[in-house]
Every structure is written in C-alpha cells, then in structure tokens.
Design an enzyme around this catalytic site. Structure first.
Site, PDB file in Angstrom:
ATOM      1  N   GLY A  38       0.785  -1.236   0.000  1.00 55.74           N
ATOM      2  CA  GLY A  38       0.000   0.000   0.000  1.00 55.74           C
ATOM      3  C   GLY A  38       0.810   1.275   0.000  1.00 55.74           C
ATOM      4  O   GLY A  38       0.344   2.313  -0.466  1.00 55.74           O
ATOM      5  N   ASP A  97      -5.572   2.797  10.048  1.00 62.10           N
ATOM      6  CA  ASP A  97      -6.998   2.482  10.215  1.00 62.10           C
ATOM      7  C   ASP A  97      -7.215   2.098  11.684  1.00 62.10           C
ATOM      8  O   ASP A  97      -7.360   2.971  12.526  1.00 62.10           O
ATOM      9  CB  ASP A  97      -7.354   1.378   9.216  1.00 62.10           C
ATOM     10  CG  ASP A  97      -8.810   0.922   9.289  1.00 62.10           C
ATOM     11  OD1 ASP A  97      -9.648   1.677   9.792  1.00 62.10           O
ATOM     12  OD2 ASP A  97      -9.116  -0.195   8.835  1.00 62.10           O
ATOM     13  N   ASP A 153      -5.843  -0.372  -2.008  1.00 62.98           N
ATOM     14  CA  ASP A 153      -6.539  -1.310  -2.889  1.00 62.98           C
ATOM     15  C   ASP A 153      -7.845  -1.801  -2.311  1.00 62.98           C
ATOM     16  O   ASP A 153      -8.114  -1.693  -1.115  1.00 62.98           O
ATOM     17  CB  ASP A 153      -5.649  -2.545  -3.128  1.00 62.98           C
ATOM     18  CG  ASP A 153      -5.599  -3.454  -1.897  1.00 62.98           C
ATOM     19  OD1 ASP A 153      -5.185  -2.971  -0.821  1.00 62.98           O
ATOM     20  OD2 ASP A 153      -6.019  -4.628  -1.987  1.00 62.98           O
ATOM     21  N   ARG A 159      -5.082   0.370  -7.012  1.00 61.25           N
ATOM     22  CA  ARG A 159      -3.911   1.022  -6.407  1.00 61.25           C
ATOM     23  C   ARG A 159      -3.335   2.130  -7.271  1.00 61.25           C
ATOM     24  O   ARG A 159      -2.713   3.071  -6.786  1.00 61.25           O
ATOM     25  CB  ARG A 159      -2.782   0.000  -6.174  1.00 61.25           C
ATOM     26  CG  ARG A 159      -3.058  -1.029  -5.101  1.00 61.25           C
ATOM     27  CD  ARG A 159      -1.749  -1.734  -4.740  1.00 61.25           C
ATOM     28  NE  ARG A 159      -1.973  -3.016  -4.087  1.00 61.25           N
ATOM     29  CZ  ARG A 159      -2.198  -3.172  -2.784  1.00 61.25           C
ATOM     30  NH1 ARG A 159      -2.213  -2.126  -1.995  1.00 61.25           N
ATOM     31  NH2 ARG A 159      -2.397  -4.372  -2.276  1.00 61.25           N
TER      32      ARG A 159
END
Ligand code: IMP
Ligand code: MG
Length: 173
Positions: A38, A97, A153, A159
C-alpha cells in the site's frame, strides 16, 4: 466511486510533508521503510520530496483481511529489511486504520534498536483507531469509509488511481 482527495491536493500535501521531514531529519542518518504494497505510491513521491540524504527499504505486512474490513492475523516479513544500526527510521504506510499494523510493525522494528523510530501515513481514519498510538506524521484525516487509490486497494485493484476515492455499493462487487 466518489473522489475524496484529488491528485493536486495529494501532491501539494506530500511536498509539504517532505519539507517538514527534511527539516526534522537534517544531519541525521535516515532510513525510510515502506510497508508493501500500500505504501509504494506515497513512498515514491515522498522520498523525492525529502531533500536530505536518506536510504530506502521495504518490508511486507499482510493481514489476510476479508473483502474490505475484517483483519485477520498480521504477518510481517522483514526479509528485505535493511541494516538500520546507527540510523533513524521513518516507517511509511498508506493508511492508519485500526492502527494495529503500525503498532505491530513498529514493535518489531524497535527491537532492532534504531536511533529513533517514527511513523508517517497518507491517511488517518482517526475514528477507527483501536490502539493508544497515533501516527507521528499524516497527510490527511479521513472519515471511517473504505477508500482506494494512490496505493490503497480493494482486492488488489485500484492502487494505480492518482486520487483517493471512496467506493460505493456497485464498486464493491
Ligand atoms: P490497520 O492495521 O487497521 O491500521 O490497517 C492498515 C492496513 O489495512 C493498511 O495498510 C491497508 O492495507 C488496509 N486498509 C485499512 N483501511 C483501508 C481502506 O479504507 N482502503 C484500503 N485499505 C485499507
Ligand atoms: Mg496495506
């Protein structure tokens, strides 16, 4: 798909973070470690915005998550971790997150005894946090929605999008 942060907003924020980091790490041996996969888009742009010498490395963290949210056990692969003896480390990821990925990876790198250890992320879902920790540097705070693009993604798709977008019902099938 709804664009939340466009290409220009990302670019100017990454450049300003690069300046901030260049000030912070001036005259200090710095290694920037990106978390695969990521972080790669942010990493590529950010390192070119940090105008002080530094080394770059990559590690992998995968959480065997389900379709969008539920995370399973986190697997961290340090096989390609560069030697950080006597160096300051900045760990870069796409998004903070729940914070569990960052927390786990930071703990593993801390064991390698860098001179200092900090974290930087593109996005911070502040409301989703499940840890005490907060990222040291972030580009944007976002609400607790699933987003893609600029490295992030959904099932390994999206991405490459140059912007950050939230997915809507029909994109999630
Ligand atoms: P955390 O451990 O819950 O902080 O999750 C971090 C990882 O979950 C990130 O490196 C992403 O791969 C993934 N992730 C969390 N939220 C999103 C999202 O909204 N879109 C895409 N990937 C996400
Ligand atoms: Mg990831």
């Amino acid at each position: 798909m709804k664009v939340l942060i466009d290409q220009e907003q990302i670019s100017s924020r990454v450049i300003s973070l690069g300046r901030e980091l260049a000030n912070e790490y001036q005259h200090r041996p710095l290694t920037i470690i990106g978390i695969l996969a990521g972080s790669v888009v942010l990493l590529a742009d950010l390192i070119r915005a940090i105008d002080v010498p530094h080394q770059v490395g990559l590690i992998q963290a995968s959480s065997y998550r389900g379709k969008t949210t539920t995370a399973g056990a986190l697997h961290v692969n340090l096989d390609f971790m560069p030697d950080i003896k006597g160096r300051h480390v900045l760990l870069v990821d796409d998004i903070f997150d729940t914070g569990k990925t960052m927390q786990t990876v930071l703990a593993q790198i801390r064991e390698l005894q860098p001179l200092s250890l900090k974290s930087a992320v593109l996005l911070w879902k502040e409301e989703a946090s499940e840890v005490e920790l907060t990222p040291d540097f972030h580009c944007f705070k976002i609400p607790n929605h699933f987003v893609v693009g600029y490295g992030l993604d959904f099932n390994n798709e999206y991405r490459h999008l140059p912007f950050i977008a939230s997915l809507e019902g029909t994109d999630l099938v």
